[in-house]
Write a protein that holds these residues in place. Structure first.
Motif, PDB file in Angstrom:
ATOM      1  N   LYS A 132       0.814  -1.414  -0.052  1.00  0.00           N
ATOM      2  CA  LYS A 132      -0.042  -0.069   0.035  1.00  0.00           C
ATOM      3  C   LYS A 132       0.997   1.421   0.075  1.00  0.00           C
ATOM      4  CE  LYS A 132      -2.135  -0.755   3.867  1.00  0.00           C
ATOM      5  NZ  LYS A 132      -3.039  -0.572   4.890  1.00  0.00           N
ATOM      6  N   TYR A 133       0.555   2.420  -0.679  1.00  0.00           N
ATOM      7  CA  TYR A 133       1.326   3.499  -0.601  1.00  0.00           C
ATOM      8  C   TYR A 133       0.484   4.964  -0.544  1.00  0.00           C
ATOM      9  CZ  TYR A 133       4.752   6.817  -1.905  1.00  0.00           C
ATOM     10  OH  TYR A 133       5.920   7.868  -1.968  1.00  0.00           O
ATOM     11  N   THR A 134       0.923   5.856   0.298  1.00  0.00           N
ATOM     12  CA  THR A 134       0.514   7.017   0.403  1.00  0.00           C
ATOM     13  C   THR A 134       1.497   8.183   0.218  1.00  0.00           C
ATOM     14  OG1 THR A 134      -1.385   6.354   1.871  1.00  0.00           O
ATOM     15  CG2 THR A 134      -1.050   8.584   1.876  1.00  0.00           C
ATOM     16  N   PRO A 135       1.689   8.834  -0.821  1.00  0.00           N
ATOM     17  CA  PRO A 135       2.694   9.912  -1.030  1.00  0.00           C
ATOM     18  C   PRO A 135       2.409  10.885   0.045  1.00  0.00           C
ATOM     19  CG  PRO A 135       1.301   9.902  -2.843  1.00  0.00           C
ATOM     20  CD  PRO A 135       0.707   8.749  -2.247  1.00  0.00           C
ATOM     21  N   GLY A 136       3.535  11.733   0.408  1.00  0.00           N
ATOM     22  CA  GLY A 136       3.247  12.932   1.371  1.00  0.00           C
ATOM     23  C   GLY A 136       2.828  13.953   0.376  1.00  0.00           C
ATOM     24  N   THR A 137       2.447  15.177   1.200  1.00  0.00           N
ATOM     25  CA  THR A 137       1.620  16.086   0.413  1.00  0.00           C
ATOM     26  C   THR A 137       2.636  17.256   0.196  1.00  0.00           C
ATOM     27  OG1 THR A 137       0.946  16.984   2.631  1.00  0.00           O
ATOM     28  CG2 THR A 137      -0.424  15.570   1.405  1.00  0.00           C
ATOM     29  N   SER A 138       3.747  17.265   0.636  1.00  0.00           N
ATOM     30  CA  SER A 138       4.603  18.576   0.575  1.00  0.00           C
ATOM     31  C   SER A 138       6.266  17.813   0.217  1.00  0.00           C
ATOM     32  CB  SER A 138       4.700  19.292   2.036  1.00  0.00           C
ATOM     33  OG  SER A 138       5.721  20.291   1.517  1.00  0.00           O
ATOM     34  N   MET A 139       6.465  18.184  -1.106  1.00  0.00           N
ATOM     35  CA  MET A 139       7.651  17.914  -1.861  1.00  0.00           C
ATOM     36  C   MET A 139       9.012  18.690  -1.130  1.00  0.00           C
ATOM     37  SD  MET A 139       7.417  15.330  -3.606  1.00  0.00           S
ATOM     38  CE  MET A 139       9.001  15.109  -4.654  1.00  0.00           C
ATOM     39  N   ASN A 140      10.007  18.071  -0.909  1.00  0.00           N
ATOM     40  CA  ASN A 140      11.342  18.851  -0.637  1.00  0.00           C
ATOM     41  C   ASN A 140      11.509  19.702  -1.642  1.00  0.00           C
ATOM     42  OD1 ASN A 140      13.897  19.790  -0.108  1.00  0.00           O
ATOM     43  ND2 ASN A 140      14.774  17.832  -0.486  1.00  0.00           N
ATOM     44  N   LYS A 141      11.451  20.986  -1.458  1.00  0.00           N
ATOM     45  CA  LYS A 141      11.685  22.227  -2.513  1.00  0.00           C
ATOM     46  C   LYS A 141      13.212  22.124  -2.995  1.00  0.00           C
ATOM     47  CE  LYS A 141       7.489  23.461  -2.028  1.00  0.00           C
ATOM     48  NZ  LYS A 141       6.441  23.041  -3.107  1.00  0.00           N
ATOM     49  N   ASN A 142      14.143  21.598  -2.043  1.00  0.00           N
ATOM     50  CA  ASN A 142      15.497  21.795  -2.592  1.00  0.00           C
ATOM     51  C   ASN A 142      16.186  20.418  -3.167  1.00  0.00           C
ATOM     52  OD1 ASN A 142      16.138  24.336  -1.529  1.00  0.00           O
ATOM     53  ND2 ASN A 142      16.231  23.129   0.833  1.00  0.00           N
ATOM     54  N   GLY A 143      14.962  19.734  -3.693  1.00  0.00           N
ATOM     55  CA  GLY A 143      15.217  18.331  -4.412  1.00  0.00           C
ATOM     56  C   GLY A 143      16.107  18.528  -5.623  1.00  0.00           C
ATOM     57  N   GLU A 182       7.748   9.205  -4.800  1.00  0.00           N
ATOM     58  CA  GLU A 182       7.660   7.973  -5.167  1.00  0.00           C
ATOM     59  C   GLU A 182       8.296   6.936  -4.070  1.00  0.00           C
ATOM     60  OE1 GLU A 182       8.025   8.817 -10.038  1.00  0.00           O
ATOM     61  OE2 GLU A 182       9.934   8.405  -9.010  1.00  0.00           O
ATOM     62  N   CYS A 183       7.686   5.690  -4.107  1.00  0.00           N
ATOM     63  CA  CYS A 183       8.231   4.486  -3.618  1.00  0.00           C
ATOM     64  C   CYS A 183       9.039   3.763  -4.532  1.00  0.00           C
ATOM     65  CB  CYS A 183       6.985   3.903  -2.767  1.00  0.00           C
ATOM     66  SG  CYS A 183       5.778   2.866  -3.832  1.00  0.00           S
ATOM     67  N   HIS A 213      13.321  -2.370 -10.736  1.00  0.00           N
ATOM     68  CA  HIS A 213      12.788  -1.620  -9.653  1.00  0.00           C
ATOM     69  C   HIS A 213      10.998  -1.636 -10.044  1.00  0.00           C
ATOM     70  CE1 HIS A 213      16.246   0.547  -8.074  1.00  0.00           C
ATOM     71  NE2 HIS A 213      16.601   0.003  -9.143  1.00  0.00           N
ATOM     72  N   PHE A 214      10.335  -1.567  -8.796  1.00  0.00           N
ATOM     73  CA  PHE A 214       8.923  -1.185  -9.012  1.00  0.00           C
ATOM     74  C   PHE A 214       8.780  -0.021  -8.315  1.00  0.00           C
ATOM     75  CE2 PHE A 214       4.784  -1.351  -6.791  1.00  0.00           C
ATOM     76  CZ  PHE A 214       4.125  -1.413  -8.049  1.00  0.00           C
ATOM     77  N   VAL A 215       8.362   1.139  -9.052  1.00  0.00           N
ATOM     78  CA  VAL A 215       8.247   2.353  -8.455  1.00  0.00           C
ATOM     79  C   VAL A 215       6.633   2.813  -8.874  1.00  0.00           C
ATOM     80  CG1 VAL A 215       9.070   4.768  -8.883  1.00  0.00           C
ATOM     81  CG2 VAL A 215      10.569   3.046  -9.060  1.00  0.00           C
ATOM     82  N   THR A 216       6.486   3.477  -8.029  1.00  0.00           N
ATOM     83  CA  THR A 216       4.842   4.246  -8.340  1.00  0.00           C
ATOM     84  C   THR A 216       4.788   5.443  -7.401  1.00  0.00           C
ATOM     85  OG1 THR A 216       2.351   3.811  -8.201  1.00  0.00           O
ATOM     86  CG2 THR A 216       3.874   2.861  -6.423  1.00  0.00           C
ATOM     87  N   ASN A 217       3.855   6.437  -7.840  1.00  0.00           N
ATOM     88  CA  ASN A 217       3.563   7.374  -7.044  1.00  0.00           C
ATOM     89  C   ASN A 217       2.010   7.622  -6.694  1.00  0.00           C
ATOM     90  OD1 ASN A 217       2.426   8.314  -9.391  1.00  0.00           O
ATOM     91  ND2 ASN A 217       3.846  10.102  -9.981  1.00  0.00           N
TER      92      ASN A 217
END
Length: 555
Positions: free
Chosen positions: A442-453, A465-466, A483-487
């Motif tokens: 199961k996956y729940t992405p966070g709501t606020s991305m790192n702005k300095n990424g 993405e996990c 890799h298995f990647v999803t957002n």
């Protein structure tokens, strides 16, 4: 040998008859002895029934007795006679395991008027004896075979595996040993051009890596030939060639193999096939072969096979077969705790092992708990699919900024001067190569991305993405990585399947890792030293990945 003694004597009660007929004399049978010999079977006894024929010069039987014991005082005209003694109740023409030993012998005697004579007839075995045994190396090399002793008049006596009986055959014929390997391949070798009576040919089948051979030794004291037939381990035909794949890692895997061979026949009238079986089994499985375009090469994938098991196989086209070859599949080595049911705790740190340490699986919890709580933890009940599951959450932490939740096969030891070096991926592995990683997440992405990424450089993530992946090494080289990647937000446990892509199928792995992380780029750092190192990967606090019931597949 059977000794038959015939005596010629004058009996007082018959003297008057001899006097009256000066042209006659008497034959008197004295005794018959049965002497057990090492060349005969154990069922020969002193009760052997011997018949006697007395023949004149015209080869006409003038006197016969089914049993020598009933032949009394024979009055015969003066002449030369042949006395034949032979087994009374057996057929000399019978051959094989059901045949009985047949004895015969003869001698001549001249009857003279009023003279006593003696004659000795020596009876011996009139047949040839033959038996077959196999050396241990022959048995281990060829698991499926039948041996035949062949001779004149379509003689063919089957000596199946582990046959210990002795067969009787007619003497004077050529004898050949033929081995049928059960796959269309046979081997034949003449053992004697003219077999001798009263001799035992003891045939031993052995192997040789070179040309076929035959060794014969004779023990005259017991009339026994010891015949060792050397059978080549390779029974190859130029028309059909079975490729030897046993040392080819690209062909032999844990639960499947790619059989290969060549058919060099000018005209192929039947489908080309492969036959294979476990070496310990007797039944063959047949599969159709696929021709490589523009060549005379053929292949076939066979699955599922058993781990760590020796198999035999050969290529077949109509009635022509290639040599039987062998291979052994890769052995199974268990990856512990793939279902994530085993966890232990030491203080604030959770470990996905039973011993409260990063002994096989590892997490970054020991780094996070210096200023907070574990962010890779076990859950159960409604949060797990079965038993326990792993919950991996990306959190904010002092100094480095972020810490992704993770599970990995490897080790973790916090290195404050080089945070990226805190993780060592992989553990030693010498098991079968997996071809698929599957499981539930199961996956729940966070709501606020790192702005300095800053990762990746070619695009900007708007949603975290996990990442679930597997990697295998041979030495320092990576030979497989997927890799298995999803957002996507996935609220219920969902099955995933991750085919494992091998970049080098000619090598077998010596190290493996499986990794699950709540933020794909949570391991990207910049700076040096404890106070200047920051996570710069694109990620979001609050991203949470749940994983449960992982499984590796091998075909």
């Amino acid at each position: 040998m059977i000794g038959l003694f015939l005596g010629v004597g004058l009996i007082s009660s018959c003297q008057s008859e001899i006097d009256e007929a000066k042209g006659y004399g008497y034959l008197q049978l004295s005794s018959v002895d049965v002497n057990k010999s090492v060349t005969t079977r154990a069922d020969i006894t002193s009760s052997e029934a011997i018949a006697v024929d007395i023949l004149n010069a015209s080869n006409t039987v003038v006197k016969h007795a089914d049993d020598w014991k009933t032949l009394d005082d024979v009055l015969l005209p003066v002449a030369t006679y042949t006395i034949k003694a032979y087994s009374a109740d057996k057929n000399m023409e019978t051959q094989g395991f059901d045949a009985l030993p047949y004895y015969e012998g003869q001698s001549s005697v001249a009857i003279e008027a009023n003279k006593a004579k003696t004659v000795e007839i020596t009876c011996k075995l009139a047949q040839t004896m033959v038996s077959v045994s196999c050396s241990e190396s022959f048995k281990s090399t060829f698991s499926d075979y039948t041996c035949y002793i062949e001779g004149a008049d379509a003689l063919s006596i089957p000596f199946v595996k582990d046959e210990t009986r002795t067969a009787y055959v007619k003497a004077g014929q050529s004898l050949t040993v033929k081995v049928d390997f059960g796959n269309g391949k046979t081997f034949s070798q003449e053992i004697v051009s003219k077999s001798e009576a009263a001799y035992h040919y003891k045939v031993t089948l052995d192997i040789t890596d070179s040309n076929a051979g035959i060794d014969i030794s004779v023990d005259q004291t017991i009339h026994q030939y010891d015949v060792t037939v050397k059978v080549p381990t390779k029974q190859e035909s130029a028309d059909m060639v079975t490729s030897d794949i046993r040392n080819d890692a690209s062909k032999v895997w844990g639960q499947f193999a790619y059989l290969s061979g060549a058919c060099n026949l000018e005209e192929i009238t039947s489908p080309v096939q492969f036959r294979y079986k476990k070496k310990a089994d007797s039944e063959w499985t047949t599969v159709e072969a696929v021709q490589e375009e523009g060549t005379k090469n053929y292949s076939a994938k066979v699955a599922p096979l058993d781990f760590g098991t020796q198999y035999e196989y050969y290529i077949l086209c109509g009635d022509k077969a290639g040599e039987t070859c062998t291979f052994t599949t890769e052995s199974y080595v268990e990856i512990p705790n793939l279902n994530f049911d085993t966890w232990s705790q030491n203080g604030k740190n959770w470990y996905p092992n039973a011993d409260a340490s990063n002994s096989y699986w590892a997490t970054g919890n020991e780094g996070v708990t210096t200023l907070g709580n574990s962010n890779s933890v076990p859950v159960e009940g409604s949060d797990a699919r079965n038993g326990k599951a792993g919950k991996l959450e990306t959190v904010t932490v002092a100094l480095v900024g972020y810490a992704a939740g993770n599970l990995l096969i490897g080790n973790y030891s916090t290195n404050l001067n080089n945070m990226a070096a805190s993780v060592q991926f992989g553990r030693s592995y010498n098991g079968a190569r997996p071809v698929k990683l599957s499981g539930y997440y199961k996956y729940t992405p966070g709501t606020s991305m790192n702005k300095n990424g800053k990762i990746p450089s070619d695009r900007t993530l708007t949603v975290d993405e996990c990442d679930i992946y597997i990697k295998l090494w041979s030495g320092d080289a990576v030979i497989a990585e997927s890799h298995f990647v999803t957002n996507q937000t996935v609220s219920d446990y969902t099955h995933f399947e991750l085919p494992i892509e091998y970049t080098d199928m000619t090598k077998r792995p010596d190290k493996i890792t499986i990794v699950a992380t709540s933020s794909r780029y949570g391991g990207e750092f910049e700076g040096s030293g404890m106070l200047n190192t920051k996570v710069v990967g694109q990620l979001a606090a609050g991203s949470t990945l749940w994983v449960d019931d992982f499984e590796l597949s091998y075909y």
